[in-house]
Write a protein that holds these residues in place. Structure first.
Motif, short mmCIF file in Angstrom:
data_model
loop_
_atom_site.label_atom_id
_atom_site.label_comp_id
_atom_site.label_asym_id
_atom_site.label_seq_id
_atom_site.Cartn_x
_atom_site.Cartn_y
_atom_site.Cartn_z
N SER A 1 0.82 -1.21 0.00
CA SER A 1 0.00 0.00 0.00
C SER A 1 0.86 1.26 0.00
O SER A 1 0.43 2.32 -0.46
CB SER A 1 -0.92 0.02 1.23
OG SER A 1 -1.76 -1.10 1.25
N ARG A 2 2.08 1.13 0.54
CA ARG A 2 2.97 2.29 0.61
C ARG A 2 4.39 1.80 0.76
O ARG A 2 4.65 0.82 1.46
CB ARG A 2 2.59 3.17 1.81
CG ARG A 2 3.31 4.51 1.87
CD ARG A 2 2.80 5.30 3.07
NE ARG A 2 3.46 6.59 3.16
CZ ARG A 2 3.83 7.17 4.29
NH1 ARG A 2 3.61 6.56 5.44
NH2 ARG A 2 4.40 8.35 4.29
N GLU B 1 4.08 -0.70 3.87
CA GLU B 1 2.79 -0.88 4.54
C GLU B 1 1.87 -1.69 3.65
O GLU B 1 1.92 -1.59 2.42
CB GLU B 1 2.13 0.46 4.84
CG GLU B 1 2.89 1.33 5.82
CD GLU B 1 2.18 2.65 6.08
OE1 GLU B 1 1.11 2.89 5.45
OE2 GLU B 1 2.68 3.45 6.90
N PHE B 2 1.04 -2.49 4.30
CA PHE B 2 -0.04 -3.18 3.60
C PHE B 2 -1.31 -2.97 4.42
O PHE B 2 -1.43 -3.45 5.53
CB PHE B 2 0.26 -4.67 3.45
CG PHE B 2 -0.86 -5.43 2.79
CD1 PHE B 2 -1.22 -5.16 1.47
CD2 PHE B 2 -1.56 -6.41 3.48
CE1 PHE B 2 -2.25 -5.85 0.86
CE2 PHE B 2 -2.60 -7.10 2.88
CZ PHE B 2 -2.94 -6.82 1.57
N ARG B 3 -2.23 -2.20 3.86
CA ARG B 3 -3.43 -1.81 4.61
C ARG B 3 -4.53 -2.84 4.45
O ARG B 3 -4.93 -3.20 3.34
CB ARG B 3 -3.92 -0.44 4.12
CG ARG B 3 -2.93 0.68 4.34
CD ARG B 3 -3.53 2.05 4.05
NE ARG B 3 -2.51 3.08 4.09
CZ ARG B 3 -1.95 3.60 3.01
NH1 ARG B 3 -2.33 3.20 1.81
NH2 ARG B 3 -1.01 4.53 3.12
N LEU B 4 -5.03 -3.30 5.59
CA LEU B 4 -6.20 -4.18 5.67
C LEU B 4 -7.37 -3.35 6.19
O LEU B 4 -7.18 -2.22 6.65
CB LEU B 4 -5.90 -5.35 6.59
CG LEU B 4 -4.77 -6.27 6.14
CD1 LEU B 4 -4.39 -7.24 7.25
CD2 LEU B 4 -5.15 -7.02 4.88
N HIS C 1 -6.60 -3.04 10.02
CA HIS C 1 -5.23 -3.12 10.51
C HIS C 1 -4.27 -2.84 9.36
O HIS C 1 -4.54 -3.18 8.21
CB HIS C 1 -4.95 -4.52 11.08
CG HIS C 1 -3.56 -4.70 11.60
ND1 HIS C 1 -3.09 -4.05 12.72
CD2 HIS C 1 -2.53 -5.46 11.14
CE1 HIS C 1 -1.84 -4.40 12.94
NE2 HIS C 1 -1.47 -5.24 12.01
N THR C 2 -3.15 -2.21 9.67
CA THR C 2 -2.09 -1.96 8.69
C THR C 2 -0.84 -2.71 9.10
O THR C 2 -0.30 -2.49 10.19
CB THR C 2 -1.78 -0.46 8.57
OG1 THR C 2 -2.95 0.23 8.10
CG2 THR C 2 -0.64 -0.23 7.58
N ARG D 1 3.01 -3.34 8.88
CA ARG D 1 4.18 -2.54 8.55
C ARG D 1 5.44 -3.38 8.67
O ARG D 1 5.54 -4.25 9.53
CB ARG D 1 4.28 -1.33 9.49
CG ARG D 1 3.15 -0.32 9.30
CD ARG D 1 3.28 0.85 10.25
NE ARG D 1 2.30 1.89 9.95
CZ ARG D 1 1.07 1.92 10.44
NH1 ARG D 1 0.68 0.96 11.28
NH2 ARG D 1 0.23 2.89 10.11
N ASP E 1 5.26 -7.50 12.96
CA ASP E 1 3.80 -7.56 13.16
C ASP E 1 3.36 -9.02 13.31
O ASP E 1 3.50 -9.82 12.38
CB ASP E 1 3.10 -6.92 11.97
CG ASP E 1 1.64 -6.63 12.23
OD1 ASP E 1 0.99 -7.45 12.91
OD2 ASP E 1 1.13 -5.60 11.75
N SER F 1 0.95 -10.42 10.66
CA SER F 1 1.36 -10.56 9.27
C SER F 1 1.51 -12.04 8.91
O SER F 1 2.22 -12.78 9.61
CB SER F 1 2.69 -9.85 9.02
OG SER F 1 3.16 -10.11 7.71
#
Length: 273
Positions: free
Chosen positions: A48-49, A66-69, A72-73, A75, A101, A104
């Motif tokens: 995501s970023r 980052e991976f946005r859910l 929850h994100t 990182r 995380d 993850s």
């Protein structure tokens, strides 16, 4: 040092995910779309970023991702190294990544990208592996659920990149076209199920069965428009051993620090190819 690493990932890393696609574009354009931190997350569903955080004297670039859910994100951190000007005309990029995380599904890992010029454009290849996250649950789900899902996400992302590079179709637009296509196929399948139910109830059996079969076949067999991204356009198994091996630069690429632990602590991905 040889051109490639040989061998398999160590125990716990799981089977390598391999994706390849041919893209009719220039090496320069493909390198830009895939390497620029602001452009990469636009087509790659796995991120995501991406935020670069520094570069050392060897050219190794540190970054946060980052991976946005929905609630929850995730990182993590990574280290990458690109080689745009190889003597054989290829370009390569290697990376290591990790996260602290606990939610993850992907733990420490490593991978590579290879850009091979052809008469019609560029062969764009990736291979990567990782240790499953989420403890015992992650190890149980990885082989049957998480790893196949990641392979699909990588492949459809590669086709979104291809559409962007070849025709200028923005990844956001190709995503919307995929969603419309999926919704239309889902609606056709739902219609088929309702018609089959009607046929089983004994009402208009013949007509309902024919219409149900037609709707089901339409949802399954109608080819998507050429501007709708598809994972099926990608090669999912390496055609040769050379393509499946990471560049040798992965061997000396340092592992990234684990986010939130300070600069002194680094991950121990230990994953090579």
């Amino acid at each position: 040092m040889g051109e490639h690493l040989s061998g398999s990932p160590p125990a716990g890393a799981g089977q390598q995910i391999y994706v390849e696609i041919g893209i009719r574009t220039s090496m320069e354009r493909l390198w830009t779309l895939s390497q620029e931190p602001d452009l990469h997350p636009r087509w790659d569903l796995r991120f995501s970023r991406i935020v670069p955080t520094g570069q050392d004297d060897e050219g190794n670039v540190s970054f946060r991702y980052e991976f946005r859910l929905p609630f929850h994100t995730i990182r993590g951190t990574g280290t990458s190294l690109g080689n745009r000007r190889r003597a054989d005309g290829q370009a390569t990029s290697v990376l290591r990544f990790t996260t602290a995380d606990v939610l993850s599904p992907i733990g420490p890992g490593a991978g590579y990208w290879r850009y091979i010029p052809t008469d019609h454009g560029v062969r764009f290849i990736t291979g990567y592996s990782y240790r499953p996250g989420m403890g015992v649950l992650g190890r149980i789900l990885d082989r049957r659920v998480i790893r196949p899902a990641l392979g699909w996400a990588t492949a459809i992302s590669f086709d979104r990149l291809r559409l962007w590079a070849e025709s200028g179709l923005r990844p956001e637009d190709s995503r919307n076209r995929w969603a419309i296509d999926a919704a239309a196929r889902g609606a056709a399948l739902l219609t088929a199920l309702l018609l089959f139910r009607r046929a089983l109830s004994g009402r208009d059996v013949g007509v309902a069965a024919i219409l149900a079969s037609t709707a089901a076949l339409a949802s399954w067999l109608t080819p998507p428009h050429r501007t709708v991204p598809r994972a099926g356009r990608c090669l999912r198994k390496a055609p040769d051993a050379r393509s499946a091996r990471a560049p040798s630069s992965l061997l000396t690429l340092p592992s990234p620090p684990i986010s939130g632990t300070g600069p002194g602590r680094r991950s121990s991905s230990g994953i090579d190819f």
